[in-house]
Design a protein around this motif. Structure first.
Motif, PDB file in Angstrom:
ATOM      1  N   ASP A  64       0.833  -1.198   0.000  1.00 55.68           N
ATOM      2  CA  ASP A  64       0.000   0.000   0.000  1.00 55.68           C
ATOM      3  C   ASP A  64       0.871   1.252   0.000  1.00 55.68           C
ATOM      4  O   ASP A  64       0.412   2.352   0.274  1.00 55.68           O
ATOM      5  N   SER A  65       2.151   1.058  -0.334  1.00 54.70           N
ATOM      6  CA  SER A  65       3.082   2.153  -0.606  1.00 54.70           C
ATOM      7  C   SER A  65       3.770   1.823  -1.928  1.00 54.70           C
ATOM      8  O   SER A  65       3.832   0.657  -2.325  1.00 54.70           O
ATOM      9  N   ASP A  66       4.305   2.837  -2.590  1.00 49.26           N
ATOM     10  CA  ASP A  66       5.027   2.548  -3.835  1.00 49.26           C
ATOM     11  C   ASP A  66       6.338   1.842  -3.513  1.00 49.26           C
ATOM     12  O   ASP A  66       6.960   2.084  -2.483  1.00 49.26           O
ATOM     13  N   MET A  67       6.751   0.958  -4.392  1.00 50.18           N
ATOM     14  CA  MET A  67       7.918   0.124  -4.131  1.00 50.18           C
ATOM     15  C   MET A  67       9.245   0.862  -4.262  1.00 50.18           C
ATOM     16  O   MET A  67      10.279   0.348  -3.848  1.00 50.18           O
ATOM     17  N   TYR A  68       9.221   2.073  -4.797  1.00 54.96           N
ATOM     18  CA  TYR A  68      10.463   2.849  -4.861  1.00 54.96           C
ATOM     19  C   TYR A  68      10.814   3.424  -3.491  1.00 54.96           C
ATOM     20  O   TYR A  68      11.967   3.808  -3.254  1.00 54.96           O
ATOM     21  N   THR A  69       9.834   3.474  -2.592  1.00 56.27           N
ATOM     22  CA  THR A  69      10.118   3.868  -1.207  1.00 56.27           C
ATOM     23  C   THR A  69       9.979   2.685  -0.246  1.00 56.27           C
ATOM     24  O   THR A  69      10.615   2.670   0.801  1.00 56.27           O
ATOM     25  N   LEU A  70       9.148   1.691  -0.595  1.00 57.39           N
ATOM     26  CA  LEU A  70       9.062   0.494   0.243  1.00 57.39           C
ATOM     27  C   LEU A  70      10.262  -0.413   0.010  1.00 57.39           C
ATOM     28  O   LEU A  70      10.636  -1.212   0.869  1.00 57.39           O
ATOM     29  N   GLY A  71      10.900  -0.290  -1.150  1.00 56.41           N
ATOM     30  CA  GLY A  71      12.130  -1.025  -1.412  1.00 56.41           C
ATOM     31  C   GLY A  71      13.282  -0.462  -0.591  1.00 56.41           C
ATOM     32  O   GLY A  71      13.219   0.643  -0.060  1.00 56.41           O
ATOM     33  N   TYR A  72      14.352  -1.239  -0.492  1.00 56.33           N
ATOM     34  CA  TYR A  72      15.525  -0.809   0.283  1.00 56.33           C
ATOM     35  C   TYR A  72      16.278   0.309  -0.425  1.00 56.33           C
ATOM     36  O   TYR A  72      16.336   0.346  -1.658  1.00 56.33           O
ATOM     37  N   VAL A  73      16.896   1.167   0.368  1.00 54.23           N
ATOM     38  CA  VAL A  73      17.677   2.265  -0.196  1.00 54.23           C
ATOM     39  C   VAL A  73      18.868   1.729  -0.999  1.00 54.23           C
ATOM     40  O   VAL A  73      19.319   2.363  -1.959  1.00 54.23           O
ATOM     41  N   PHE A  74      19.360   0.541  -0.640  1.00 51.69           N
ATOM     42  CA  PHE A  74      20.580   0.000  -1.261  1.00 51.69           C
ATOM     43  C   PHE A  74      20.303  -0.973  -2.407  1.00 51.69           C
ATOM     44  O   PHE A  74      21.236  -1.414  -3.056  1.00 51.69           O
ATOM     45  N   LYS A  75      19.052  -1.335  -2.641  1.00 49.75           N
ATOM     46  CA  LYS A  75      18.752  -2.322  -3.692  1.00 49.75           C
ATOM     47  C   LYS A  75      17.630  -1.805  -4.585  1.00 49.75           C
ATOM     48  O   LYS A  75      16.461  -1.788  -4.193  1.00 49.75           O
ATOM     49  N   HIS A 241      21.015   2.400 -10.176  1.00 46.91           N
ATOM     50  CA  HIS A 241      21.031   3.000  -8.832  1.00 46.91           C
ATOM     51  C   HIS A 241      20.667   4.476  -8.871  1.00 46.91           C
ATOM     52  O   HIS A 241      19.951   4.973  -7.993  1.00 46.91           O
ATOM     53  N   LEU A 242      21.154   5.179  -9.878  1.00 51.12           N
ATOM     54  CA  LEU A 242      20.846   6.608  -9.996  1.00 51.12           C
ATOM     55  C   LEU A 242      19.358   6.808 -10.308  1.00 51.12           C
ATOM     56  O   LEU A 242      18.699   7.662  -9.691  1.00 51.12           O
ATOM     57  N   ALA A 243      18.837   6.029 -11.245  1.00 44.94           N
ATOM     58  CA  ALA A 243      17.415   6.134 -11.605  1.00 44.94           C
ATOM     59  C   ALA A 243      16.537   5.817 -10.398  1.00 44.94           C
ATOM     60  O   ALA A 243      15.539   6.506 -10.136  1.00 44.94           O
ATOM     61  N   TYR A 244      16.919   4.795  -9.661  1.00 49.08           N
ATOM     62  CA  TYR A 244      16.153   4.391  -8.476  1.00 49.08           C
ATOM     63  C   TYR A 244      16.188   5.481  -7.411  1.00 49.08           C
ATOM     64  O   TYR A 244      15.160   5.842  -6.819  1.00 49.08           O
ATOM     65  N   GLY A 245      17.376   6.034  -7.175  1.00 48.46           N
ATOM     66  CA  GLY A 245      17.525   7.087  -6.175  1.00 48.46           C
ATOM     67  C   GLY A 245      16.701   8.318  -6.509  1.00 48.46           C
ATOM     68  O   GLY A 245      16.045   8.905  -5.636  1.00 48.46           O
ATOM     69  N   LEU A 246      16.724   8.716  -7.772  1.00 49.74           N
ATOM     70  CA  LEU A 246      15.945   9.891  -8.192  1.00 49.74           C
ATOM     71  C   LEU A 246      14.445   9.630  -8.052  1.00 49.74           C
ATOM     72  O   LEU A 246      13.692  10.496  -7.596  1.00 49.74           O
ATOM     73  N   THR A 247      14.015   8.436  -8.439  1.00 50.38           N
ATOM     74  CA  THR A 247      12.595   8.087  -8.314  1.00 50.38           C
ATOM     75  C   THR A 247      12.185   8.055  -6.846  1.00 50.38           C
ATOM     76  O   THR A 247      11.109   8.542  -6.466  1.00 50.38           O
ATOM     77  N   ARG A 248      13.044   7.501  -6.021  1.00 52.78           N
ATOM     78  CA  ARG A 248      12.772   7.420  -4.587  1.00 52.78           C
ATOM     79  C   ARG A 248      12.570   8.810  -3.993  1.00 52.78           C
ATOM     80  O   ARG A 248      11.593   9.076  -3.286  1.00 52.78           O
ATOM     81  N   TRP A 249      13.484   9.726  -4.327  1.00 51.58           N
ATOM     82  CA  TRP A 249      13.376  11.095  -3.798  1.00 51.58           C
ATOM     83  C   TRP A 249      12.163  11.822  -4.368  1.00 51.58           C
ATOM     84  O   TRP A 249      11.499  12.590  -3.664  1.00 51.58           O
ATOM     85  N   LYS A 250      11.859  11.575  -5.622  1.00 54.25           N
ATOM     86  CA  LYS A 250      10.651  12.161  -6.224  1.00 54.25           C
ATOM     87  C   LYS A 250       9.420  11.742  -5.432  1.00 54.25           C
ATOM     88  O   LYS A 250       8.573  12.581  -5.077  1.00 54.25           O
ATOM     89  N   ASN A 251       9.328  10.460  -5.139  1.00 53.79           N
ATOM     90  CA  ASN A 251       8.149   9.950  -4.445  1.00 53.79           C
ATOM     91  C   ASN A 251       8.102  10.379  -2.983  1.00 53.79           C
ATOM     92  O   ASN A 251       7.025  10.624  -2.434  1.00 53.79           O
ATOM     93  N   VAL A 252       9.272  10.458  -2.350  1.00 53.97           N
ATOM     94  CA  VAL A 252       9.325  10.930  -0.959  1.00 53.97           C
ATOM     95  C   VAL A 252       8.824  12.368  -0.869  1.00 53.97           C
ATOM     96  O   VAL A 252       7.951  12.702  -0.046  1.00 53.97           O
ATOM     97  N   THR A 253       9.393  13.234  -1.693  1.00 52.34           N
ATOM     98  CA  THR A 253       9.021  14.658  -1.623  1.00 52.34           C
ATOM     99  C   THR A 253       7.563  14.870  -2.034  1.00 52.34           C
ATOM    100  O   THR A 253       6.860  15.693  -1.438  1.00 52.34           O
ATOM    101  N   GLU A 254       7.110  14.104  -3.018  1.00 54.15           N
ATOM    102  CA  GLU A 254       5.715  14.228  -3.453  1.00 54.15           C
ATOM    103  C   GLU A 254       4.760  13.819  -2.333  1.00 54.15           C
ATOM    104  O   GLU A 254       3.761  14.508  -2.070  1.00 54.15           O
ATOM    105  N   SER A 255       5.064  12.709  -1.655  1.00 56.25           N
ATOM    106  CA  SER A 255       4.173  12.231  -0.592  1.00 56.25           C
ATOM    107  C   SER A 255       4.167  13.194   0.593  1.00 56.25           C
ATOM    108  O   SER A 255       3.115  13.440   1.198  1.00 56.25           O
ATOM    109  N   ILE A 256       5.335  13.755   0.933  1.00 62.62           N
ATOM    110  CA  ILE A 256       5.401  14.725   2.030  1.00 62.62           C
ATOM    111  C   ILE A 256       4.606  15.975   1.681  1.00 62.62           C
ATOM    112  O   ILE A 256       3.841  16.505   2.497  1.00 62.62           O
ATOM    113  N   PHE A 257       4.759  16.451   0.438  1.00 63.70           N
ATOM    114  CA  PHE A 257       4.038  17.648  -0.012  1.00 63.70           C
ATOM    115  C   PHE A 257       2.523  17.422   0.047  1.00 63.70           C
ATOM    116  O   PHE A 257       1.783  18.253   0.585  1.00 63.70           O
ATOM    117  N   LEU A 258       2.061  16.281  -0.476  1.00 69.34           N
ATOM    118  CA  LEU A 258       0.626  16.005  -0.502  1.00 69.34           C
ATOM    119  C   LEU A 258       0.076  15.802   0.911  1.00 69.34           C
ATOM    120  O   LEU A 258      -1.050  16.231   1.217  1.00 69.34           O
TER     121      LEU A 258
END
Length: 495
Positions: A64-75, A241-258
């Protein structure tokens, strides 16, 4: 009758992790990377890796969360689905453990019963029961890391209704889903309106005769694409790793904003969510009755439905929603307070979890019982006056793993700090003037029922429990380890 306890292993472990689920495997991975000299083991009561994602087998089980943030920061999460099903998440956790060589550190079928801290020895003696035989043993460790989740695996919240004995159909609990349940062409009633219910309803509706979601009151339900187009685009053009990190931060900031927007402008947010539901369901659907909650957005968790699957099932007539109270069960279904009877072959009780803390483990500190609900949480991950112990507890308004990853990194910082300063004990000491407050501000039933079980949070930092990744990032990752609240010592006495 179990045998008398004997030592599980003669050598003292540096870290003992309890639980081989999402948090426990993540904790082990961080420990191996950041504290390479530490000897650790993982105790897992079940016979498999995965925790929640191995236990839950109900139809359609998914994140019930997106997997780019539910996934591990390192994988990096590389599956196309941003909202993933349970088996895929389980495979991801197992793959993480195998790739890092973590699996060999797991002792399966070992349930932790109790843990006793000795300041004289600066260590924990942990009592363990072998699930298969009932045999008891002990294992000793310098640091205890509880990654056992926040709810009971053996009990669920299960209200009793009048007349259940007369019901001729089958009653099912999602947490204990029977493997052989055949619900094809059956009439289903799902009691509940939370994340489990909105997952089960569209999944069962694919083959059932009809599925009715019976709720006492509505929940906020929001449709979200099951795939993240921006993530796919980034992955095509950038290293994983770069694509994942950018997506992760996009989703983090979007969820915090909303989230902040919804909390600051609750009426506008409520109107927008209800309008989106109305658009999904079509003109003429009674959204005021069935999809307009009485509370503000994020007073309880907002439910996500991938690609609007539940709305589609309702729109196409395969599922329906009834908002009413149960009078009693009948032989053929459920009689409602309104006088209407819902006919059912199967009733699914999606009525909620039973929360517990520290896996229900009995804790003593130098011979004195430790009651978690009397303690105040330090940075949301340690307990006041409890030495050398951390717990993984994720967010209620975002992904669990975001906080679990921060916690694991902090534990490694703490252990390395203790090594550098030749310290064996670290304990957050409760300060005078810190007023206890509820650990979670949610009004959800499962949280309110657990008020007397959960620890408290405090009225000021570092005792506050933020539901905000950026605040925690600053406090946990960049805050001082030796902050005046965390006390350090050697063997002999509590600092």
């Amino acid at each position: 009758m179990p045998d008398s306890p004997h030592h599980f292993e003669e050598d003292l472990l540096d870290v003992l992790i309890v639980g081989a689920g999402l948090s426990g495997i993540g904790a082990a991975h961080h420990l191996q990377r950041r504290c390479r000299n530490k000897r650790y083991a993982i105790l897992e009561a079940r016979d498999a890796i995965g925790g929640t994602w191995d236990l839950f087998r109900y139809p359609g089980v998914r994140s019930d969360s997106d997997m780019y943030t539910l996934g591990y920061v390192f994988k990096p999460w590389t599956n196309p689905k941003a909202i993933a099903d349970g088996p895929t998440i389980r495979s991801y956790i197992r793959e993480t453990a195998e790739e890092a060589g973590i699996t060999k550190h797991i002792r399966f079928g070992q349930k932790v019963i109790g843990a006793a801290w000795s300041s004289a020895d600066a260590s924990w003696t942990v009592e363990v029961e072998q699930v298969a035989s009932g045999q008891r043993s002990t294992v000793q460790a310098r640091f205890l890391y509880m990654c056992s989740g926040y709810y009971s695996y053996h009990e669920t919240y299960r209200p009793q209704f009048e007349g259940e004995d007369s019901f001729q159909g089958t009653v099912v609990l999602p947490q204990f889903w029977p493997k052989d349940l055949d619900y094809r062409s059956k009439r289903i009633v799902v009691i509940g309106s939370g994340a489990t219910a909105v997952t089960i309803v569209p999944s069962m509706a694919e083959s059932a005769a009809h599925v009715t979601m019976l709720q006492r009151s509505p929940t906020y339900v929001v449709s979200r694409p099951s795939e993240d187009r921006i993530a796919h685009r980034l992955r095509r053009h950038l290293p994983a790793h770069l694509a994942y990190g950018l997506t992760r931060w996009k989703n983090v900031t979007e969820s915090i904003f909303l989230y902040r927007l919804a909390r600051r402008y609750p009426e506008q947010a409520k109107r927008r969510i209800v309008e989106m539901a109305e658009k999904e369901l079509g003109a003429g659907f009674d959204v005021d009755t069935h999809f307009t909650p009485s509370y503000k957005p994020w007073d309880q968790r907002v439910c996500l439905v991938p690609d609007g699957d539940m709305f589609s099932a309702i729109r196409e007539g395969r599922a329906s929603v009834v908002t009413d109270n149960i009078e009693r069960f009948t032989s053929n279904g459920i009689l409602l307070k309104s006088g209407k009877e819902l006919m059912a072959d199967i009733v699914v009780m999606a009525t909620g979890l039973k929360l517990n803390v520290l896996g229900g483990v009995s804790i003593t500190i130098d011979g004195r019982p430790c009651v978690a609900s009397d303690a105040i949480a330090y940075k949301g991950m340690m307990l006041s006056d409890v030495p050398n112990m951390a717990m993984a507890f994720g967010y209620t308004n975002a992904s669990w793993t975001l906080k679990a990853d921060l916690t694991a990194a902090y534990v490694c910082r703490l252990l390395n700090y203790m090594d550098r300063h030749n310290m064996l004990i670290a304990v957050p000491r409760r300060e005078a003037g810190v007023e206890p407050q509820p650990f979670l501000s949610f009004t959800s039933g499962y949280v309110q029922r657990a008020k007397d079980v959960l620890p408290k949070q405090g009225s000021r930092r570092p005792w506050q429990v933020y539901q905000n990744y950026l605040q925690d990032l600053m406090t946990i990752r960049f805050g001082r380890v030796d902050d005046g609240v965390m006390r350090f010592g050697r063997k002999g006495a509590m600092p």
